[in-house]
Design an enzyme around this catalytic site. Structure first.
Site, PDB file in Angstrom:
ATOM      1  N   ARG A 277       0.852  -1.180   0.000  1.00 12.83           N
ATOM      2  CA  ARG A 277       0.000   0.000   0.000  1.00 12.83           C
ATOM      3  C   ARG A 277       0.891   1.235   0.000  1.00 12.83           C
ATOM      4  O   ARG A 277       1.951   1.253   0.643  1.00 12.83           O
ATOM      5  CB  ARG A 277      -0.909   0.036   1.237  1.00 12.83           C
ATOM      6  CG  ARG A 277      -2.129  -0.869   1.134  1.00 12.83           C
ATOM      7  CD  ARG A 277      -3.127  -0.330   0.117  1.00 12.83           C
ATOM      8  NE  ARG A 277      -4.351  -1.111   0.059  1.00 12.83           N
ATOM      9  CZ  ARG A 277      -4.567  -2.104  -0.785  1.00 12.83           C
ATOM     10  NH1 ARG A 277      -3.611  -2.480  -1.617  1.00 12.83           N
ATOM     11  NH2 ARG A 277      -5.718  -2.746  -0.802  1.00 12.83           N
TER      12      ARG A 277
ATOM     13  N   GLU B  66      -3.528   7.504  -4.803  1.00 14.67           N
ATOM     14  CA  GLU B  66      -3.820   6.984  -6.146  1.00 14.67           C
ATOM     15  C   GLU B  66      -5.114   7.571  -6.703  1.00 14.67           C
ATOM     16  O   GLU B  66      -6.065   7.791  -5.955  1.00 14.67           O
ATOM     17  CB  GLU B  66      -3.923   5.455  -6.085  1.00 14.67           C
ATOM     18  CG  GLU B  66      -2.623   4.801  -5.701  1.00 14.67           C
ATOM     19  CD  GLU B  66      -2.739   3.286  -5.558  1.00 14.67           C
ATOM     20  OE1 GLU B  66      -3.829   2.733  -5.804  1.00 14.67           O
ATOM     21  OE2 GLU B  66      -1.741   2.658  -5.176  1.00 14.67           O
TER      22      GLU B  66
ATOM     23  N   HIS C  70      -0.819   0.342 -10.086  1.00 16.06           N
ATOM     24  CA  HIS C  70      -1.429  -0.593  -9.133  1.00 16.06           C
ATOM     25  C   HIS C  70      -2.005  -1.806  -9.872  1.00 16.06           C
ATOM     26  O   HIS C  70      -3.194  -2.111  -9.772  1.00 16.06           O
ATOM     27  CB  HIS C  70      -2.531   0.096  -8.321  1.00 16.06           C
ATOM     28  CG  HIS C  70      -2.828  -0.603  -7.025  1.00 16.06           C
ATOM     29  ND1 HIS C  70      -3.291   0.040  -5.911  1.00 16.06           N
ATOM     30  CD2 HIS C  70      -2.726  -1.918  -6.659  1.00 16.06           C
ATOM     31  CE1 HIS C  70      -3.466  -0.822  -4.920  1.00 16.06           C
ATOM     32  NE2 HIS C  70      -3.115  -2.016  -5.355  1.00 16.06           N
TER      33      HIS C  70
END
Length: 341
Positions: free
Chosen positions: A259, A288, A306
């Site tokens: 993360r 993000e 991601h």
């Protein structure tokens, strides 16, 4: 994108005194809410089978009319990017369970869920291999300059001279931060490259074949590359600090597939732009889809959107596990992959 809620009787949250789960009557749509958006195919199935409406993750955006409709919601299906806040839980009085698409659930207020007796599931194991493959890809890319040399060729620079020499990866000392399911899958792959592996966890893992280092700073100091596979959440915020990056040193490489919140992103930008560390491979970011502008023009950084679990096969497995968890809860009030809150 709002879909009318099906009309079903509200039930008290599982875990409240003197309550038992009440499955929907035959032929009656369950009261399921999407907090997203989610994977398109999953959304289609949730709409088709449960007539599940969609709202954003921000509870303040709910109109009074919508709040009245949400009083019968029993299950929320959401993803790791959105989660369910305490404020949203407060507006769902009949909420019993949160089914999370993804292994990470740090965007859901787990303390509030625990207090309310709301159950939570995620999708572990089915994404281990693809995320581990991504971590290995980032390591190889940073060490061998794969993306940078691709840009070099496309820009026509090869005609002016050879690409600079890169660094051998085989035999590298790799420190893994978080030797859980994904961290172990990463370690398994690294053994094929004769890497010397050590790890840091909250606690040592009995029987692990890899050396345990009880200090994260010391692990960084002993490693050529640090791979972050720790779970997100309040306990791991900015775990990779400026001190850790300094200990990793000017020849060190950081890879993060966990993360964005686990890394102090400001400290990382400073470390990469000043040469405190040599390079980084990043699949996740603190905000993000926003990526720090300072990183965009650096050839020693590989940036991914991601995509750790982003394969057709893995996302299909994740989708099915979400649906299976949902069906199990509505049938008998149990989750196949519950999270311990």
């Amino acid at each position: 994108m709002e879909t009318p809620l099906a009309s079903t009787p509200a039930t008290a949250p599982i875990g409240s005194p003197d309550t038992t789960p009440v499955p929907p009557s035959p032929g009656t749509a369950a009261t399921v809410l999407r907090v997203g958006p989610l994977m398109p195919q999953l959304e289609k199935e949730l709409i088709a089978e449960f007539d599940a409406p969609l709202i954003s993750a921000v509870a303040d955006e709910l109109t009074p009319e919508r709040e009245r409709e949400l009083t019968q919601v029993r299950v929320v299906v959401t993803g790791g990017r959105f989660g369910v806040s305490a404020a949203l839980m407060d507006r769902l009085p009949a909420l019993e369970a949160i089914v999370n698409f993804g292994v990470g659930y740090d965007t859901t207020d787990t303390a509030a869920a625990r207090e309310r007796g709301i159950a939570l599931s995620n999708t572990p194991d089915v994404l281990n291999d693809c995320v581990a493959d991504t971590a290995l890809s980032l390591l190889l890319d940073v060490y061998r300059g794969i993306s940078a040399s691709d840009r070099y060729v496309r820009a026509g620079s090869w005609t002016s001279g050879n690409f600079p020499l890169t660094t051998r990866f085989t035999g590298t000392r790799v420190g893994i931060v978080g030797l859980g399911r994904i961290g172990s899958a990463i370690a398994q792959r690294l053994q094929g490259f004769d890497c010397r592996i050590s790890y840091h966890n909250r606690r040592e893992i009995p029987g692990s074949p890899f050396p345990y280092v009880d200090s994260l700073v010391e692990l960084a100091r002993r490693s050529d590359a640090l791979v972050v596979a720790a779970a997100g959440g309040a306990d791991s915020q900015k775990l990779i600090s400026a001190e850790v990056l300094e200990a990793l040193g000017p020849d060190g490489v950081l890879v993060n597939i966990s993360r964005g919140s686990v890394v102090d992103e400001d400290a990382l930008v400073a470390a990469l732009t000043t040469g405190t560390i040599r390079g980084a491979g990043l699949d996740v970011f603190a905000d993000e889809p926003n990526v720090p502008e300072e990183l965009l023009d650096l050839d020693n950084v590989v940036l991914l959107p991601h995509l750790g679990s982003g394969t057709v096969e893995t996302r299909a497995d994740m989708r099915q596990l979400v649906l299976d968890n949902l069906a199990s809860w509505l049938e008998n009030g149990t989750l196949l992959t519950p999270v311990r809150l």
